[in-house]
Design a protein around this motif. Structure first.
Motif, PDB file in Angstrom:
ATOM      1  N   THR A  11       0.889  -1.151   0.000  1.00  0.00           N
ATOM      2  CA  THR A  11       0.000   0.000   0.000  1.00  0.00           C
ATOM      3  C   THR A  11       0.930   1.204   0.000  1.00  0.00           C
ATOM      4  OG1 THR A  11      -0.128   0.077   2.404  1.00  0.00           O
ATOM      5  CG2 THR A  11      -1.876  -1.109   1.248  1.00  0.00           C
ATOM      6  N   ILE A  70      -4.825  -5.167   0.078  1.00  0.00           N
ATOM      7  CA  ILE A  70      -6.080  -4.568  -0.388  1.00  0.00           C
ATOM      8  C   ILE A  70      -6.940  -4.124   0.794  1.00  0.00           C
ATOM      9  CG2 ILE A  70      -8.264  -5.068  -1.570  1.00  0.00           C
ATOM     10  CD1 ILE A  70      -6.583  -6.882  -3.480  1.00  0.00           C
ATOM     11  N   ALA A  71      -6.991  -4.948   1.833  1.00  0.00           N
ATOM     12  CA  ALA A  71      -7.763  -4.578   3.026  1.00  0.00           C
ATOM     13  C   ALA A  71      -7.195  -3.305   3.659  1.00  0.00           C
ATOM     14  CB  ALA A  71      -7.762  -5.721   4.032  1.00  0.00           C
ATOM     15  N   GLU A  73      -5.457  -0.941   2.093  1.00  0.00           N
ATOM     16  CA  GLU A  73      -5.763   0.168   1.188  1.00  0.00           C
ATOM     17  C   GLU A  73      -7.184   0.672   1.445  1.00  0.00           C
ATOM     18  OE1 GLU A  73      -6.068   1.083  -3.603  1.00  0.00           O
ATOM     19  OE2 GLU A  73      -6.709  -0.852  -2.819  1.00  0.00           O
ATOM     20  N   LYS A  74      -8.133  -0.236   1.550  1.00  0.00           N
ATOM     21  CA  LYS A  74      -9.519   0.152   1.804  1.00  0.00           C
ATOM     22  C   LYS A  74      -9.647   0.871   3.146  1.00  0.00           C
ATOM     23  CE  LYS A  74     -11.678  -3.394  -1.020  1.00  0.00           C
ATOM     24  NZ  LYS A  74     -12.508  -4.608  -1.038  1.00  0.00           N
ATOM     25  N   GLN A  75      -8.927   0.357   4.152  1.00  0.00           N
ATOM     26  CA  GLN A  75      -8.959   0.993   5.468  1.00  0.00           C
ATOM     27  C   GLN A  75      -8.430   2.421   5.382  1.00  0.00           C
ATOM     28  OE1 GLN A  75      -6.030  -0.383   8.344  1.00  0.00           O
ATOM     29  NE2 GLN A  75      -7.553  -0.217   9.984  1.00  0.00           N
ATOM     30  N   LYS A  77      -8.168   4.402   2.795  1.00  0.00           N
ATOM     31  CA  LYS A  77      -9.052   5.261   1.992  1.00  0.00           C
ATOM     32  C   LYS A  77     -10.269   5.716   2.787  1.00  0.00           C
ATOM     33  CE  LYS A  77      -7.762   3.977  -2.684  1.00  0.00           C
ATOM     34  NZ  LYS A  77      -8.227   3.484  -3.990  1.00  0.00           N
ATOM     35  N   GLY A  78     -10.649   4.940   3.784  1.00  0.00           N
ATOM     36  CA  GLY A  78     -11.787   5.300   4.610  1.00  0.00           C
ATOM     37  C   GLY A  78     -11.471   6.299   5.712  1.00  0.00           C
TER      38      GLY A  78
END
Length: 104
Positions: A11, A70-71, A73-75, A77-78
């Motif tokens: 990330t 990926i998890a 990255e999503k975290q 971005k949130g």
């Protein structure tokens, strides 16, 4: 110099020269991805990183499993911008551009 190995996923947080914009991404080859972002700016691609000139690496995290990258990255971005800034400050308080660690 940092080496990319075939089982690594990253990330990353990129910014522009003035450090006013943050971009979060994920890749399996950070060196190649940084080059692609540079090319996008040169070619005036219609991408977020090209539009805002986000080509400077200020934070990265390495993972062995793509699902974990990926998890994360999503975290990230949130998160609110302030929390992202805190993360960069914690690991790179001077906000140095880290691109050279990947031999660009």
């Amino acid at each position: 110099m940092f080496s990319n190995d075939s089982q690594s996923y990253f990330t990353n947080i990129l910014t522009n020269r003035n450090k006013t914009v943050l971009y979060i991404g994920v890749t399996n080859n950070l060196q190649r991805r940084l080059i692609e972002h540079h090319q996008g700016v040169r070619l005036r691609a219609k991408t977020f990183t090209a539009k805002y000139h986000c080509i400077f690496l200020i934070h990265y995290e390495k993972f062995s499993w793509v699902q974990d990258a990926i998890a994360r990255e999503k975290q990230l971005k949130g998160w609110l911008r302030s929390k992202k800034v805190d993360l960069v400050n914690e690991n790179n308080p001077e906000w140095k551009f880290l691109n050279d660690e990947f031999s660009l």
